[in-house]
Design a protein around this motif. Structure first.
Motif, PDB file in Angstrom:
ATOM      1  N   THR A  73      34.290  40.281  39.951  1.00 39.29           N
ATOM      2  CA  THR A  73      34.451  39.664  41.274  1.00 39.29           C
ATOM      3  C   THR A  73      35.923  39.394  41.564  1.00 39.29           C
ATOM      4  O   THR A  73      36.406  39.650  42.678  1.00 39.29           O
ATOM      5  CB  THR A  73      33.639  38.357  41.359  1.00 39.29           C
ATOM      6  OG1 THR A  73      32.276  38.638  41.048  1.00 39.29           O
ATOM      7  CG2 THR A  73      33.723  37.759  42.747  1.00 39.29           C
ATOM      8  N   SER A  74      36.657  38.894  40.573  1.00 38.74           N
ATOM      9  CA  SER A  74      38.088  38.624  40.766  1.00 38.74           C
ATOM     10  C   SER A  74      38.851  39.913  41.049  1.00 38.74           C
ATOM     11  O   SER A  74      39.749  39.941  41.903  1.00 38.74           O
ATOM     12  CB  SER A  74      38.665  37.928  39.531  1.00 38.74           C
ATOM     13  OG  SER A  74      38.113  36.644  39.371  1.00 38.74           O
ATOM     14  N   MET A 106      46.093  28.098  42.104  1.00 33.84           N
ATOM     15  CA  MET A 106      44.824  28.175  41.366  1.00 33.84           C
ATOM     16  C   MET A 106      45.074  28.350  39.873  1.00 33.84           C
ATOM     17  O   MET A 106      44.656  27.559  39.052  1.00 33.84           O
ATOM     18  CB  MET A 106      43.966  29.321  41.910  1.00 33.84           C
ATOM     19  CG  MET A 106      42.655  29.517  41.173  1.00 33.84           C
ATOM     20  SD  MET A 106      41.657  30.878  41.815  1.00 33.84           S
ATOM     21  CE  MET A 106      40.714  30.033  43.060  1.00 33.84           C
ATOM     22  N   TYR A 122      40.433  26.253  30.526  1.00 38.31           N
ATOM     23  CA  TYR A 122      40.092  25.207  31.495  1.00 38.31           C
ATOM     24  C   TYR A 122      39.651  23.928  30.785  1.00 38.31           C
ATOM     25  O   TYR A 122      40.107  22.826  31.116  1.00 38.31           O
ATOM     26  CB  TYR A 122      38.975  25.734  32.403  1.00 38.31           C
ATOM     27  CG  TYR A 122      38.361  24.705  33.327  1.00 38.31           C
ATOM     28  CD1 TYR A 122      39.000  24.327  34.505  1.00 38.31           C
ATOM     29  CD2 TYR A 122      37.129  24.142  33.009  1.00 38.31           C
ATOM     30  CE1 TYR A 122      38.427  23.396  35.351  1.00 38.31           C
ATOM     31  CE2 TYR A 122      36.549  23.207  33.860  1.00 38.31           C
ATOM     32  CZ  TYR A 122      37.202  22.833  35.022  1.00 38.31           C
ATOM     33  OH  TYR A 122      36.635  21.908  35.865  1.00 38.31           O
ATOM     34  N   ASP A 130      27.255  37.769  47.828  1.00 41.86           N
ATOM     35  CA  ASP A 130      26.911  37.448  46.445  1.00 41.86           C
ATOM     36  C   ASP A 130      25.387  37.489  46.317  1.00 41.86           C
ATOM     37  O   ASP A 130      24.700  36.546  46.699  1.00 41.86           O
ATOM     38  CB  ASP A 130      27.449  36.070  46.065  1.00 41.86           C
ATOM     39  CG  ASP A 130      27.210  35.726  44.600  1.00 41.86           C
ATOM     40  OD1 ASP A 130      26.486  36.481  43.922  1.00 41.86           O
ATOM     41  OD2 ASP A 130      27.741  34.697  44.140  1.00 41.86           O
ATOM     42  N   ASP A 169      41.558  28.594  36.349  1.00 43.31           N
ATOM     43  CA  ASP A 169      40.600  28.090  37.331  1.00 43.31           C
ATOM     44  C   ASP A 169      39.298  28.873  37.173  1.00 43.31           C
ATOM     45  O   ASP A 169      39.299  30.101  37.127  1.00 43.31           O
ATOM     46  CB  ASP A 169      41.142  28.258  38.752  1.00 43.31           C
ATOM     47  CG  ASP A 169      40.347  27.442  39.752  1.00 43.31           C
ATOM     48  OD1 ASP A 169      39.194  27.812  40.026  1.00 43.31           O
ATOM     49  OD2 ASP A 169      40.874  26.429  40.251  1.00 43.31           O
ATOM     50  N   PRO A 170      38.148  28.165  37.065  1.00 42.45           N
ATOM     51  CA  PRO A 170      36.888  28.866  36.794  1.00 42.45           C
ATOM     52  C   PRO A 170      36.337  29.665  37.973  1.00 42.45           C
ATOM     53  O   PRO A 170      35.428  30.479  37.787  1.00 42.45           O
ATOM     54  CB  PRO A 170      35.937  27.726  36.415  1.00 42.45           C
ATOM     55  CG  PRO A 170      36.501  26.504  37.070  1.00 42.45           C
ATOM     56  CD  PRO A 170      37.990  26.698  37.069  1.00 42.45           C
ATOM     57  N   GLU A 171      36.843  29.424  39.182  1.00 40.34           N
ATOM     58  CA  GLU A 171      36.344  30.162  40.347  1.00 40.34           C
ATOM     59  C   GLU A 171      36.899  31.587  40.352  1.00 40.34           C
ATOM     60  O   GLU A 171      37.969  31.841  39.796  1.00 40.34           O
ATOM     61  CB  GLU A 171      36.762  29.451  41.639  1.00 40.34           C
ATOM     62  CG  GLU A 171      36.158  28.083  41.808  1.00 40.34           C
ATOM     63  CD  GLU A 171      34.646  28.121  41.894  1.00 40.34           C
ATOM     64  OE1 GLU A 171      34.120  29.028  42.575  1.00 40.34           O
ATOM     65  OE2 GLU A 171      33.991  27.277  41.266  1.00 40.34           O
ATOM     66  N   PRO A 172      36.167  32.547  40.968  1.00 35.23           N
ATOM     67  CA  PRO A 172      36.715  33.899  41.089  1.00 35.23           C
ATOM     68  C   PRO A 172      38.070  33.875  41.780  1.00 35.23           C
ATOM     69  O   PRO A 172      38.286  33.135  42.731  1.00 35.23           O
ATOM     70  CB  PRO A 172      35.674  34.630  41.943  1.00 35.23           C
ATOM     71  CG  PRO A 172      34.401  33.885  41.707  1.00 35.23           C
ATOM     72  CD  PRO A 172      34.812  32.445  41.548  1.00 35.23           C
ATOM     73  N   LYS A 173      38.975  34.689  41.292  1.00 31.96           N
ATOM     74  CA  LYS A 173      40.328  34.734  41.847  1.00 31.96           C
ATOM     75  C   LYS A 173      40.329  35.524  43.156  1.00 31.96           C
ATOM     76  O   LYS A 173      39.585  36.495  43.317  1.00 31.96           O
ATOM     77  CB  LYS A 173      41.290  35.374  40.852  1.00 31.96           C
ATOM     78  CG  LYS A 173      41.224  34.782  39.435  1.00 31.96           C
ATOM     79  CD  LYS A 173      41.480  33.290  39.416  1.00 31.96           C
ATOM     80  CE  LYS A 173      41.546  32.725  38.008  1.00 31.96           C
ATOM     81  NZ  LYS A 173      40.267  32.719  37.297  1.00 31.96           N
ATOM     82  N   ARG A 174      41.187  35.072  44.077  1.00 34.63           N
ATOM     83  CA  ARG A 174      41.306  35.743  45.369  1.00 34.63           C
ATOM     84  C   ARG A 174      42.745  36.153  45.681  1.00 34.63           C
ATOM     85  O   ARG A 174      42.972  36.928  46.601  1.00 34.63           O
ATOM     86  CB  ARG A 174      40.793  34.829  46.502  1.00 34.63           C
ATOM     87  CG  ARG A 174      39.292  34.544  46.391  1.00 34.63           C
ATOM     88  CD  ARG A 174      38.810  33.564  47.435  1.00 34.63           C
ATOM     89  NE  ARG A 174      37.380  33.337  47.321  1.00 34.63           N
ATOM     90  CZ  ARG A 174      36.446  34.038  47.943  1.00 34.63           C
ATOM     91  NH1 ARG A 174      36.816  35.024  48.756  1.00 34.63           N
ATOM     92  NH2 ARG A 174      35.173  33.767  47.788  1.00 34.63           N
ATOM     93  N   TYR A 229      37.340  29.805  30.453  1.00 33.99           N
ATOM     94  CA  TYR A 229      36.628  28.537  30.248  1.00 33.99           C
ATOM     95  C   TYR A 229      37.262  27.733  29.119  1.00 33.99           C
ATOM     96  O   TYR A 229      37.396  26.505  29.214  1.00 33.99           O
ATOM     97  CB  TYR A 229      35.152  28.788  29.952  1.00 33.99           C
ATOM     98  CG  TYR A 229      34.358  27.509  29.892  1.00 33.99           C
ATOM     99  CD1 TYR A 229      33.909  26.899  31.060  1.00 33.99           C
ATOM    100  CD2 TYR A 229      34.111  26.874  28.675  1.00 33.99           C
ATOM    101  CE1 TYR A 229      33.215  25.707  31.013  1.00 33.99           C
ATOM    102  CE2 TYR A 229      33.413  25.684  28.621  1.00 33.99           C
ATOM    103  CZ  TYR A 229      32.969  25.097  29.800  1.00 33.99           C
ATOM    104  OH  TYR A 229      32.296  23.906  29.757  1.00 33.99           O
TER     105      TYR A 229
END
Length: 353
Positions: free
Chosen positions: A46-47, A1, A241, A64, A5-10, A238
Protein backbone atom coordinates in the motif's frame (compact mmCIF):
# COMPACT_ATOMS: atom_id res chain seq x y z
CA UNK A 1 5.28 11.02 9.50
CA UNK A 2 8.62 9.15 9.45
CA UNK A 3 9.57 5.53 8.76
CA UNK A 4 8.11 4.24 12.03
CA UNK A 5 4.60 5.61 11.60
CA UNK A 6 2.31 2.54 11.44
CA UNK A 7 -0.03 4.07 8.84
CA UNK A 8 0.58 3.45 5.11
CA UNK A 9 3.01 6.01 3.74
CA UNK A 10 1.76 8.62 1.28
CA UNK A 11 4.80 10.89 0.87
CA UNK A 12 8.08 9.88 -0.77
CA UNK A 13 10.14 11.26 2.12
CA UNK A 14 8.35 8.93 4.57
CA UNK A 15 8.84 5.83 2.42
CA UNK A 16 12.07 3.93 2.97
CA UNK A 17 14.41 3.93 -0.01
CA UNK A 18 13.33 0.90 -2.09
CA UNK A 19 14.47 2.28 -5.42
CA UNK A 20 14.39 -0.98 -7.35
CA UNK A 21 10.73 -1.82 -6.62
CA UNK A 22 9.65 1.83 -7.02
CA UNK A 23 11.32 1.95 -10.42
CA UNK A 24 9.68 -1.33 -11.41
CA UNK A 25 6.26 -0.02 -10.36
CA UNK A 26 6.80 3.22 -12.30
CA UNK A 27 7.82 1.20 -15.33
CA UNK A 28 4.62 -0.80 -15.04
CA UNK A 29 2.54 2.37 -14.97
CA UNK A 30 4.29 3.51 -18.13
CA UNK A 31 3.80 0.38 -20.20
CA UNK A 32 0.59 -1.24 -18.94
CA UNK A 33 -2.96 -0.29 -18.00
CA UNK A 34 -3.32 -3.21 -15.56
CA UNK A 35 -0.71 -3.57 -12.82
CA UNK A 36 -0.75 -6.33 -10.19
CA UNK A 37 1.24 -5.69 -6.98
CA UNK A 38 1.85 -8.85 -4.98
CA UNK A 39 3.47 -9.52 -1.61
CA UNK A 40 2.56 -10.90 1.77
CA UNK A 41 1.00 -8.71 4.44
CA UNK A 42 3.27 -5.99 5.83
CA UNK A 43 5.59 -6.06 2.83
CA UNK A 44 4.75 -2.42 2.00
CA UNK A 45 2.41 -2.78 -0.99
CA UNK A 46 0.00 0.00 0.00
CA UNK A 47 2.83 2.42 0.85
CA UNK A 48 4.52 1.67 -2.48
CA UNK A 49 1.35 2.41 -4.43
CA UNK A 50 0.30 5.57 -2.56
CA UNK A 51 3.73 7.21 -2.36
CA UNK A 52 4.47 6.56 -6.03
CA UNK A 53 1.11 7.82 -7.28
CA UNK A 54 1.33 10.92 -5.09
CA UNK A 55 4.89 11.60 -6.22
CA UNK A 56 3.76 11.32 -9.85
CA UNK A 57 0.88 13.74 -9.08
CA UNK A 58 -1.75 11.60 -10.79
CA UNK A 59 -5.47 11.47 -9.97
CA UNK A 60 -6.45 8.16 -8.43
CA UNK A 61 -9.27 6.45 -6.56
CA UNK A 62 -8.10 4.10 -3.79
CA UNK A 63 -10.44 1.37 -2.51
CA UNK A 64 -9.37 -0.69 0.51
CA UNK A 65 -11.27 -3.94 -0.11
CA UNK A 66 -10.56 -5.14 3.45
CA UNK A 67 -13.23 -2.67 4.61
CA UNK A 68 -15.98 -4.64 2.88
CA UNK A 69 -18.33 -6.59 5.19
CA UNK A 70 -17.30 -10.12 6.14
CA UNK A 71 -18.92 -12.98 4.24
CA UNK A 72 -20.69 -12.39 0.94
CA UNK A 73 -21.29 -8.73 0.13
CA UNK A 74 -23.46 -6.83 -2.32
CA UNK A 75 -22.82 -4.19 -4.96
CA UNK A 76 -24.39 -1.69 -2.54
CA UNK A 77 -21.65 -2.48 0.02
CA UNK A 78 -18.96 -1.80 -2.58
CA UNK A 79 -20.68 1.39 -3.71
CA UNK A 80 -20.62 2.68 -0.12
CA UNK A 81 -16.81 2.41 -0.08
CA UNK A 82 -16.55 4.06 -3.48
CA UNK A 83 -18.85 6.91 -2.42
CA UNK A 84 -16.65 7.64 0.59
CA UNK A 85 -13.48 7.65 -1.50
CA UNK A 86 -14.90 9.75 -4.34
CA UNK A 87 -16.24 12.29 -1.85
CA UNK A 88 -12.63 13.05 -0.83
CA UNK A 89 -11.64 14.04 -4.38
CA UNK A 90 -11.90 17.72 -5.27
CA UNK A 91 -11.85 16.93 -9.00
CA UNK A 92 -14.68 14.43 -8.93
CA UNK A 93 -17.62 16.84 -9.43
CA UNK A 94 -16.35 17.74 -12.90
CA UNK A 95 -16.15 14.04 -13.77
CA UNK A 96 -19.49 12.76 -12.49
CA UNK A 97 -21.87 15.72 -12.81
CA UNK A 98 -23.46 14.39 -16.01
CA UNK A 99 -24.21 10.86 -14.77
CA UNK A 100 -27.86 10.10 -14.18
CA UNK A 101 -28.32 8.30 -10.88
CA UNK A 102 -25.39 10.02 -9.14
CA UNK A 103 -25.53 13.20 -7.06
CA UNK A 104 -22.43 15.30 -6.39
CA UNK A 105 -23.21 17.83 -3.68
CA UNK A 106 -21.65 19.71 -0.77
CA UNK A 107 -21.76 16.56 1.36
CA UNK A 108 -20.03 14.40 -1.20
CA UNK A 109 -20.95 11.79 -3.82
CA UNK A 110 -24.14 9.76 -3.48
CA UNK A 111 -25.50 7.09 -5.79
CA UNK A 112 -29.26 7.48 -6.25
CA UNK A 113 -29.32 4.04 -7.85
CA UNK A 114 -27.11 1.52 -6.09
CA UNK A 115 -26.83 -1.07 -8.84
CA UNK A 116 -24.17 -2.59 -11.07
CA UNK A 117 -25.00 -0.48 -14.14
CA UNK A 118 -24.61 2.78 -12.21
CA UNK A 119 -21.34 1.57 -10.72
CA UNK A 120 -19.98 0.74 -14.17
CA UNK A 121 -21.10 4.16 -15.49
CA UNK A 122 -19.20 5.89 -12.68
CA UNK A 123 -16.04 3.84 -13.21
CA UNK A 124 -16.17 4.49 -16.96
CA UNK A 125 -16.15 8.23 -16.20
CA UNK A 126 -12.78 7.80 -14.47
CA UNK A 127 -11.32 7.44 -17.97
CA UNK A 128 -7.65 8.47 -17.98
CA UNK A 129 -7.28 8.25 -14.22
CA UNK A 130 -6.14 5.42 -11.90
CA UNK A 131 -8.30 2.94 -9.96
CA UNK A 132 -6.56 1.14 -7.09
CA UNK A 133 -8.14 -1.96 -5.55
CA UNK A 134 -6.11 -2.84 -2.45
CA UNK A 135 -6.36 -6.48 -1.27
CA UNK A 136 -8.37 -7.28 -4.38
CA UNK A 137 -8.87 -10.93 -3.44
CA UNK A 138 -11.68 -9.77 -1.14
CA UNK A 139 -13.77 -9.04 -4.25
CA UNK A 140 -14.17 -12.79 -4.72
CA UNK A 141 -16.87 -12.60 -2.03
CA UNK A 142 -19.17 -10.40 -4.12
CA UNK A 143 -22.44 -11.81 -5.44
CA UNK A 144 -21.43 -10.47 -8.87
CA UNK A 145 -18.38 -11.53 -10.88
CA UNK A 146 -16.36 -8.33 -10.62
CA UNK A 147 -13.54 -9.63 -12.82
CA UNK A 148 -15.99 -9.10 -15.70
CA UNK A 149 -16.28 -5.45 -14.66
CA UNK A 150 -12.48 -5.07 -14.66
CA UNK A 151 -12.25 -6.68 -18.09
CA UNK A 152 -14.94 -4.30 -19.40
CA UNK A 153 -13.03 -1.28 -18.07
CA UNK A 154 -9.81 -2.58 -19.59
CA UNK A 155 -11.40 -3.03 -23.00
CA UNK A 156 -13.52 0.13 -23.19
CA UNK A 157 -11.70 2.88 -21.24
CA UNK A 158 -8.24 4.37 -20.77
CA UNK A 159 -8.51 3.85 -17.02
CA UNK A 160 -5.37 2.44 -15.42
CA UNK A 161 -6.16 -0.35 -12.95
CA UNK A 162 -3.87 -1.30 -10.07
CA UNK A 163 -4.74 -4.30 -7.93
CA UNK A 164 -2.76 -5.49 -4.93
CA UNK A 165 -3.01 -8.60 -2.84
CA UNK A 166 -1.31 -10.35 0.06
CA UNK A 167 -3.11 -13.65 -0.53
CA UNK A 168 -1.29 -14.31 -3.78
CA UNK A 169 -3.06 -17.54 -4.66
CA UNK A 170 -6.45 -15.99 -3.92
CA UNK A 171 -5.60 -13.04 -6.20
CA UNK A 172 -4.85 -15.51 -8.98
CA UNK A 173 -8.12 -17.32 -8.30
CA UNK A 174 -10.00 -14.02 -8.62
CA UNK A 175 -8.22 -12.75 -11.75
CA UNK A 176 -7.98 -16.23 -13.37
CA UNK A 177 -5.44 -14.87 -15.83
CA UNK A 178 -4.42 -18.38 -16.95
CA UNK A 179 -7.98 -19.59 -17.53
CA UNK A 180 -9.00 -19.32 -21.21
CA UNK A 181 -12.66 -18.98 -20.14
CA UNK A 182 -11.95 -16.03 -17.79
CA UNK A 183 -12.74 -12.44 -18.86
CA UNK A 184 -9.21 -11.17 -18.17
CA UNK A 185 -7.49 -14.01 -20.01
CA UNK A 186 -5.05 -12.76 -22.64
CA UNK A 187 -4.85 -9.19 -21.33
CA UNK A 188 -1.25 -8.09 -20.77
CA UNK A 189 -0.83 -7.58 -17.02
CA UNK A 190 2.31 -6.12 -15.43
CA UNK A 191 3.24 -7.77 -12.13
CA UNK A 192 5.33 -6.19 -9.36
CA UNK A 193 6.40 -8.48 -6.50
CA UNK A 194 7.51 -7.22 -3.09
CA UNK A 195 9.84 -9.25 -0.90
CA UNK A 196 11.37 -8.82 2.55
CA UNK A 197 14.34 -6.50 2.94
CA UNK A 198 17.73 -8.16 3.07
CA UNK A 199 19.56 -7.85 6.38
CA UNK A 200 21.69 -4.89 5.29
CA UNK A 201 18.64 -2.92 4.07
CA UNK A 202 16.63 -3.84 7.16
CA UNK A 203 19.45 -2.61 9.41
CA UNK A 204 19.66 0.63 7.42
CA UNK A 205 15.89 1.09 7.79
CA UNK A 206 16.02 0.75 11.58
CA UNK A 207 19.07 2.98 12.03
CA UNK A 208 17.60 5.76 9.86
CA UNK A 209 14.21 5.38 11.51
CA UNK A 210 15.64 5.72 15.03
CA UNK A 211 17.63 8.76 13.88
CA UNK A 212 14.38 10.36 12.66
CA UNK A 213 12.86 9.74 16.09
CA UNK A 214 15.88 11.15 17.95
CA UNK A 215 16.27 7.84 19.77
CA UNK A 216 19.40 5.73 20.07
CA UNK A 217 18.68 2.01 20.23
CA UNK A 218 21.42 -0.42 21.30
CA UNK A 219 23.07 -2.11 18.33
CA UNK A 220 22.64 -5.49 20.07
CA UNK A 221 18.88 -4.94 20.23
CA UNK A 222 18.76 -3.98 16.56
CA UNK A 223 20.62 -7.15 15.59
CA UNK A 224 18.27 -9.24 17.75
CA UNK A 225 15.27 -7.63 16.06
CA UNK A 226 16.79 -8.36 12.64
CA UNK A 227 17.17 -12.03 13.60
CA UNK A 228 13.54 -12.17 14.67
CA UNK A 229 11.67 -10.10 12.09
CA UNK A 230 13.12 -11.58 8.91
CA UNK A 231 13.22 -8.33 6.92
CA UNK A 232 9.44 -7.79 6.92
CA UNK A 233 9.17 -4.02 6.79
CA UNK A 234 5.78 -3.87 8.51
CA UNK A 235 7.12 -5.66 11.60
CA UNK A 236 10.34 -3.65 11.53
CA UNK A 237 8.16 -0.54 11.52
CA UNK A 238 6.13 -1.85 14.46
CA UNK A 239 9.29 -2.63 16.41
CA UNK A 240 10.62 0.90 15.84
CA UNK A 241 7.24 2.45 16.67
CA UNK A 242 6.87 0.49 19.92
CA UNK A 243 10.43 1.22 21.02
CA UNK A 244 10.68 4.89 20.01
CA UNK A 245 7.13 6.17 20.50
CA UNK A 246 5.53 3.84 23.02
CA UNK A 247 8.66 3.51 25.13
CA UNK A 248 8.61 -0.30 25.21
CA UNK A 249 12.26 -1.22 25.57
CA UNK A 250 11.96 -5.00 25.96
CA UNK A 251 11.95 -6.88 22.65
CA UNK A 252 10.03 -9.82 24.11
CA UNK A 253 7.21 -7.47 25.15
CA UNK A 254 7.10 -5.98 21.65
CA UNK A 255 7.03 -9.49 20.21
CA UNK A 256 4.17 -10.46 22.50
CA UNK A 257 2.05 -7.44 21.52
CA UNK A 258 2.75 -7.98 17.80
CA UNK A 259 1.97 -11.70 18.00
CA UNK A 260 -1.38 -10.98 19.67
CA UNK A 261 -2.23 -8.71 16.74
CA UNK A 262 -1.18 -11.42 14.28
CA UNK A 263 -3.26 -13.97 16.18
CA UNK A 264 -6.39 -11.80 15.96
CA UNK A 265 -5.91 -11.44 12.21
CA UNK A 266 -5.41 -15.18 11.82
CA UNK A 267 -8.55 -16.01 13.82
CA UNK A 268 -10.52 -13.73 11.49
CA UNK A 269 -9.20 -15.60 8.46
CA UNK A 270 -9.87 -19.03 9.98
CA UNK A 271 -13.55 -18.21 10.47
CA UNK A 272 -14.23 -19.00 6.82
CA UNK A 273 -13.36 -22.68 7.37
CA UNK A 274 -16.25 -23.37 9.78
CA UNK A 275 -16.25 -26.97 10.97
CA UNK A 276 -12.93 -27.54 9.17
CA UNK A 277 -11.18 -25.12 11.51
CA UNK A 278 -9.66 -27.77 13.88
CA UNK A 279 -7.84 -29.43 11.00
CA UNK A 280 -6.47 -26.11 9.74
CA UNK A 281 -5.33 -25.23 13.25
CA UNK A 282 -3.60 -28.62 13.61
CA UNK A 283 -1.75 -28.03 10.34
CA UNK A 284 -0.55 -24.64 11.53
CA UNK A 285 0.45 -25.92 14.98
CA UNK A 286 2.73 -28.69 13.75
CA UNK A 287 4.38 -26.45 11.14
CA UNK A 288 4.92 -23.55 13.56
CA UNK A 289 6.32 -25.85 16.25
CA UNK A 290 8.76 -27.61 13.91
CA UNK A 291 9.71 -24.60 11.78
CA UNK A 292 9.36 -26.69 8.62
CA UNK A 293 7.20 -29.79 8.31
CA UNK A 294 6.80 -32.25 5.46
CA UNK A 295 3.46 -33.39 4.05
CA UNK A 296 3.79 -36.77 5.76
CA UNK A 297 4.69 -35.22 9.13
CA UNK A 298 1.61 -33.00 8.92
CA UNK A 299 -0.56 -36.00 8.04
CA UNK A 300 0.69 -38.05 10.99
CA UNK A 301 0.17 -35.17 13.42
CA UNK A 302 -3.42 -34.46 12.32
CA UNK A 303 -4.41 -38.12 12.42
CA UNK A 304 -2.87 -38.53 15.88
CA UNK A 305 -4.92 -35.60 17.18
CA UNK A 306 -8.13 -35.60 15.16
CA UNK A 307 -8.44 -38.95 13.43
CA UNK A 308 -8.16 -40.01 9.81
CA UNK A 309 -8.11 -37.37 7.06
CA UNK A 310 -8.36 -38.17 3.32
CA UNK A 311 -5.05 -37.48 1.55
CA UNK A 312 -6.63 -35.26 -1.11
CA UNK A 313 -8.36 -33.23 1.63
CA UNK A 314 -5.02 -32.51 3.35
CA UNK A 315 -3.47 -31.44 0.03
CA UNK A 316 -6.42 -29.14 -0.64
CA UNK A 317 -6.14 -27.58 2.83
CA UNK A 318 -2.41 -26.97 2.46
CA UNK A 319 -3.01 -25.33 -0.92
CA UNK A 320 -5.62 -23.05 0.67
CA UNK A 321 -3.17 -21.94 3.36
CA UNK A 322 -0.46 -21.31 0.77
CA UNK A 323 -2.89 -19.36 -1.43
CA UNK A 324 -3.88 -17.25 1.59
CA UNK A 325 -0.24 -16.33 2.19
CA UNK A 326 -0.17 -18.03 5.60
CA UNK A 327 2.16 -20.84 4.55
CA UNK A 328 5.02 -21.08 2.09
CA UNK A 329 5.94 -24.29 0.31
CA UNK A 330 9.67 -25.00 0.14
CA UNK A 331 11.67 -27.99 -1.16
CA UNK A 332 12.02 -29.15 2.47
CA UNK A 333 8.33 -28.81 3.31
CA UNK A 334 5.90 -26.18 4.55
CA UNK A 335 6.73 -23.17 6.75
CA UNK A 336 4.74 -20.28 8.23
CA UNK A 337 5.48 -17.29 6.01
CA UNK A 338 5.54 -14.67 8.79
CA UNK A 339 7.84 -15.19 11.83
CA UNK A 340 5.56 -13.18 14.14
CA UNK A 341 2.58 -15.24 13.03
CA UNK A 342 4.55 -18.42 13.70
CA UNK A 343 5.18 -17.19 17.25
CA UNK A 344 1.49 -16.35 17.64
CA UNK A 345 0.46 -19.82 16.48
CA UNK A 346 2.80 -21.49 18.94
CA UNK A 347 1.66 -19.34 21.83
CA UNK A 348 -2.04 -18.63 21.28
CA UNK A 349 -3.66 -20.95 18.73
CA UNK A 350 -5.55 -23.87 20.24
CA UNK A 351 -6.99 -27.00 18.65
CA UNK A 352 -10.67 -27.24 19.62
CA UNK A 353 -13.20 -29.75 18.38
Amino acid sequence: MGYFDPEPKRRKEDFFDMEDVVEEFRRGLGVSRFIVVLGLRRYGKTSLILTTLNDMNVDYVFIDCRLLPSGMFSISDLILLIEEELSRKSWIKYVLESIEGVKVGPFGVRFRRRDLNTLISVLEKLNGKVLVLDEVQELRRCRYRLDYVLAHLYDHTDLKIIVSGSQVGMVNRFLRINDPTAPLYGRPLYTVRLRPLNRSKAREFLIKGFKQEGVEAPSELIEEALDLLDGIIGWLTYFGYAYARLGIRDLSSILDIASRLAHEELEHMLQIFGVGRPRYVAILKIIAERGIASWSEILRYIESRLGRIPRNTLSYMLKNLVDMGILQKTPEGYRVADPILAHAIRKYLRITT
